[in-house]
Write a protein that holds these residues in place. Structure first.
Motif, mmCIF file in Angstrom:
data_model
loop_
_atom_site.group_PDB
_atom_site.id
_atom_site.type_symbol
_atom_site.label_atom_id
_atom_site.label_comp_id
_atom_site.label_asym_id
_atom_site.label_seq_id
_atom_site.Cartn_x
_atom_site.Cartn_y
_atom_site.Cartn_z
ATOM 1 N N GLU A 1 -0.255 4.668 -0.356
ATOM 2 C CA GLU A 1 -0.867 5.903 0.136
ATOM 3 C C GLU A 1 -1.816 5.619 1.280
ATOM 4 O OE1 GLU A 1 -0.020 8.806 -0.733
ATOM 5 O OE2 GLU A 1 1.037 8.513 -2.616
ATOM 6 N N PRO A 2 -1.921 6.482 2.261
ATOM 7 C CA PRO A 2 -1.140 7.712 2.449
ATOM 8 C C PRO A 2 0.263 7.457 2.995
ATOM 9 C CG PRO A 2 -2.690 7.451 4.242
ATOM 10 C CD PRO A 2 -2.963 6.330 3.291
ATOM 11 N N LYS A 3 0.501 6.244 3.523
ATOM 12 C CA LYS A 3 1.856 5.902 3.903
ATOM 13 C C LYS A 3 2.134 4.471 3.454
ATOM 14 C CE LYS A 3 2.724 4.949 8.295
ATOM 15 N NZ LYS A 3 2.760 5.033 9.779
ATOM 16 N N VAL A 4 3.382 4.184 3.271
ATOM 17 C CA VAL A 4 3.747 2.867 2.749
ATOM 18 C C VAL A 4 3.537 1.805 3.828
ATOM 19 C CG1 VAL A 4 5.632 1.452 1.850
ATOM 20 C CG2 VAL A 4 5.394 3.846 1.118
ATOM 21 N N GLN A 5 2.764 0.793 3.485
ATOM 22 C CA GLN A 5 2.522 -0.339 4.376
ATOM 23 C C GLN A 5 2.764 -1.603 3.565
ATOM 24 O OE1 GLN A 5 1.980 0.115 7.503
ATOM 25 N NE2 GLN A 5 0.546 1.777 7.908
ATOM 26 N N GLN B 1 0.884 -1.170 0.000
ATOM 27 C CA GLN B 1 0.000 0.000 0.000
ATOM 28 C C GLN B 1 0.912 1.207 0.000
ATOM 29 O OE1 GLN B 1 -2.855 0.506 3.360
ATOM 30 N NE2 GLN B 1 -2.001 2.579 3.423
#
Lengths: 174, 674
Positions: A144-148, A142
């Motif tokens: 957005e909104p942060k990399v996961q 993932q």
């Protein structure tokens, strides 16, 4: 374990704003390329990027077409150069690839990809975290909104894929 | 004990050298940051983590931040970080404090370079001007606010600053900078990285600065003359070798040489301080079935000299040996465990001592990170330190008769420390942290062992004495943080509220009132009481893709002292008034094609500092002030950058702390990247 399960229900209930299904973006591709540098035996050079899709599924079909257009003749990310290879889900066994990318929304058909990754000993990457939670794809990203990044350990082990210890500390393993 | 220490160290070095297959892969900070889109760190738990996941109030200053600051010293970079108080007493004399209880030569902040302690244990402080690192070779500066002793051990009581340099194995850092400016300053550095083979990296760095000191006319002439030509220089060599994809060996050497004027402790007069430091470090790491194994061994040597005009001239030599081993592994998919062992030998010889003072410290630690869900994690870390003191040499007749070498040799300090953190991310935009910690500050070697009979112009000699009866100072911290990303304005909001209490505050005899004993004036190290602080920080920081960047933050800290000294005679201890209550940090910058322009400012409320004028601690009110720095850089191409920096632009000079007024400065720099 019961405590964990209760907390998962509670916290994920609050975290409903997280998208469960998203089409892969260019940023996702960059993350996918960089992830391959953290595999225990890093993947480098030209990589046949097998985009697994269901021609009968409009969403999956669209994601495949978008990705092929995005990657063009090849997309260089980090130490890899992704060469797009469309892989209809019913031709998984006969289409050569180095990495499998599972498009979203395949549902139960995703299990075929998990089986193919296991047979081919290839890493499977997806932007559909449900596929990773179901064990059909080893790694979901993932951006957005942060990399996961989420890794299904059983699926990764079955595919013969392992990651550096430092990488595993920075991501979510399930 | 020395024999045991040496054997242990050499055995460790030998083990690292001959058994590469036993040791592991380090963190590739560069690739990890590119992957996650944010810096990664190991300074919160010892385990690599995304900065946003760390169970600590942490701020990471990147190489871009450093470049755009135009600063020439690390404290000048830290000065504009929320919650950090930087006191500049002279051009090269700076003290950094986190979250109040500020004091000269702050002993409560642990500073490291790549995990190697550069904090000096003789007086308990960091000589920033003597750090053997060039700004151009720093990847990031990791600032941990709050105690972190469960990972780093002694003196991580109010926070930690871990300076991370580029990795010569993964990063090709080649640069040269030449600087010149007013007062007149001249300096520069050069960094070169070579890769003799695909699996070997070596980085060399060298640099130095010199200039004229700020105007010293405000200082008492009797304690002069004051050195007018501060300088610093340093050299570093950092080598990494990967014999296999899963193993890595490291070797590092540094040295530095500096001289400047500044105080030698809280409330001290302005002295000339000279430092010569060297360090050797060897390490190994291996990604094995048993986990990520790490071992590091290093030796630091600091030769320090302190001169106060014609009155005082002393020197000391502080040597520490450290061996650290850890194993970091996962149990299942939810639990990360780190088990660590540490041995530390610390010794000091010098004019302030009869002969020598030292200690051996043995520590064990465990960290457990439990990822209950992808949104919720709980980290608990505990560490136990066992310190055994040792001393040689005679005692001054004015010393307490009970003080014997046997008493020193039988003195031990056993202290637990812990860090607990609950991190909850209810959405991808929000992070809540609940933090609880206990940090430890060990007495400095001077506080333990000073034995100095001085004739400083007073009618009778003065004995400054150490004490074996000191307790370690402890800091407890309770904290709630809330961070929120605001994508609509490309910004991040960071907030923190905390309560801290510090027990058994330590002071050397040099900063305490003088009493009369056996026809000698006498002052002895003591635990001087406790203090409570509460405070908070709120800040907004943003980067816009158009090239605009900004930050605005406010920090508040209020301290209440409960001290056992200072009632009959003045001392320089007064955290109530010596801590600026409010600070506002702000900055704005813009990158347009080849030009980048940045302004950083700080407003700080008034506080009281102390001067030592002929043995009398004299309060000096520092009025609230605004300081402003600005930099404009022009990139001719990817190889050449010309920059102009103005520091302290608001006034021609301001008094930021006890010492001398800080003057406005202008600096031009030319940087070549190759």
């Amino acid at each position: 374990m019961k405590i964990s399960a209760a907390i998962i229900v509670f916290t994920t209930g609050i975290a409903l704003s997280s998208p469960s299904l998203a089409a892969a973006s260019q940023k996702d591709m960059q993350i996918a390329g960089r992830v391959l540098g953290f595999v225990s035996t890093p993947v480098t050079g030209d990589v046949k990027f097998g985009i697994v899709y269901d021609p009968a599924n409009a969403g999956s079909n669209k994601e495949e077409q978008d990705l092929v257009a995005l990657l063009g003749a090849g997309l260089k990310v980090g130490n890899v150069n992704f060469i797009p290879v469309p892989v209809p889900i019913d031709k998984l066994d006969t289409t050569a690839s180095d990495v499998l990318f599972l498009t979203g929304g395949l549902g139960a058909d995703g299990a075929k990809v998990g089986a193919a990754a296991k047979a081919k000993k290839e890493i499977c990457i997806t932007a559909d975290i449900a596929a990773t939670q179901a064990g059909n794809c080893a790694l979901s990203i993932q951006s957005e909104p942060k990399v996961q990044i989420t890794v299904n350990k059983a699926a990764a082990d079955a595919s013969g894929v392992s990651f550096s210890a430092a990488f595993k500390m920075m991501i979510t393993e399930i | 004990m020395k024999l045991l220490r040496d054997r242990l160290l050499y055995a460790t070095i030998l083990a690292v050298a001959i058994a590469p297959s036993a040791f592991a892969q380090a963190v590739d900070y560069g690739q990890s940051e590119l992957l996650f889109g944010e810096p990664v760190t190991t300074s919160a738990t010892g385990s690599p983590q995304k900065a946003s996941d760390a169970p600590a109030d942490m701020q990471i200053i990147t190489a871009d931040d450093i470049r755009r600051s135009g600063a020439t010293t690390i404290p000048d970079i830290l000065k504009f970080v929320s919650g950090i108080d930087v006191r500049t007493s002279a051009s090269q004399s700076q003290t950094v404090s986190i979250r109040g209880s500020s004091q000269g030569f702050n002993p409560r902040l642990l500073v490291l370079i790549n995990g190697r302690q550069v904090y000096l244990d003789d007086y308990g402080y960091t000589a920033w001007q003597a750090l053997p690192v060039q700004l151009d070779e720093i990847r990031q500066i990791e600032v941990v606010k709050g105690p972190a002793s469960a990972l780093f051990g002694f003196n991580a009581a109010s926070g930690v600053i871990n300076i991370i340099t580029y990795d010569p194995l993964f990063d090709s850092t080649n640069a040269a900078t030449l600087r010149g400016g007013t007062q007149p300053q001249l300096g520069g550095d050069a960094i070169a990285t070579i890769h003799p083979t695909d699996n070997t990296g070596l980085r060399l760095s060298v640099g130095g600065n010199q200039g004229r000191e700020f105007n010293t006319n405000s200082l008492p002439p009797l304690q002069g003359p004051y050195d007018q030509t501060p300088y610093s220089s340093s050299f570093g060599l950092d080598g990494r070798y990967k014999p296999t994809p899963n193993t890595e060996l490291t070797a590092e050497f540094t040295s530095s040489d500096s001289r400047n004027i500044g105080p030698l402790g809280q409330g001290d007069s302005i002295d000339t301080l000279g430092y010569r430091t060297t360090s050797f470090k060897f390490g190994g790491a291996a990604d094995t079935n048993l986990g990520l194994l790490n071992i590091d061994a290093y030796r630091n040597e600091a030769n320090d000299s302190y001169t106060e005009g014609q009155i005082l001239s002393v020197a000391d030599k502080n040597v520490i040996y450290v061996v650290q081993a850890s194993d970091l592994f996962k149990v299942g998919t939810e639990n990360t465990i780190r088990v660590g062992l540490e041995y530390r030998s610390n010794s000091l010889q010098g004019d302030f001592l009869a002969q020598s003072i030292g200690y051996d410290d043995y520590a064990g630690s465990v960290m457990w990170n439990w990822k209950l869900t992808p949104q919720l994690s709980l980290t608990n870390a505990v560490r136990l330190d066992y310190l055994a003191l040792s001393r040689t040499g005679s005692f001054d007749p004015a010393s307490p008769p009970a003080y014997t070498n046997a008493l020193y040799d039988n003195t031990t300090i056993i202290q637990p420390s812990f860090n607990s953190g609950l991190v909850y991310e209810p959405t991808d935009l929000d992070t809540i942290r609940l933090l609880l910690a206990r940090g430890i500050q060990a007495p400095s070697l001077i506080e333990f062992g000073a034995q100095y009979r001085a004739n400083l112009g007073a009618p009778l000699p003065i004995l400054y004495g150490g004490s074996p009866n000191l307790n370690a100072s402890t800091t407890n911290n309770v904290e709630i943080d809330y961070d929120r990303s605001i994508p609509e304005i490309e910004s991040t909001l960071r907030t923190a509220i905390y309560y801290q209490n510090t027990q058994a505050i330590l002071s050397s005899g040099f900063s305490l009132p003088i009493s009369f004993s056996n026809f000698t004036l006498y002052s002895q190290s003591q635990n001087i009481g406790h203090s409570h602080s509460y405070g908070g920080e709120i800040g907004l920081q943003g980067y816009d893709p158009s090239g605009l960047r900004w930050n605005l933050s406010y920090s508040l800290v209020s301290t209440k002292d409960y001290l056992t000294v200072g009632t009959l005679a003045p001392t320089p201890w007064d955290f109530d008034h010596a801590t600026p209550t409010s600070m506002i940090d702000f900055g704005i910058g813009y990158t347009w094609d080849k030009v980048e322009a940045d302004i950083q400012g700080k407003w700080q409320s008034s506080y009281v500092d102390y001067n030592d004028i002929l043995l009398v601690y004299t309060p000096l009110k520092i009025s609230d002030f605004v300081t402003l720095n600005a930099r404009v850089g022009y990139n001719f191409n990817e190889h050449v950058t010309l920059a102009l920096t103005g520091q302290q632009l608001v006034n021609s000079s301001i008094q930021e702390a006890a010492g001398i007024p800080i003057e406005r400065r202008a600096i031009a720099s030319l940087t070549l990247h190759f």
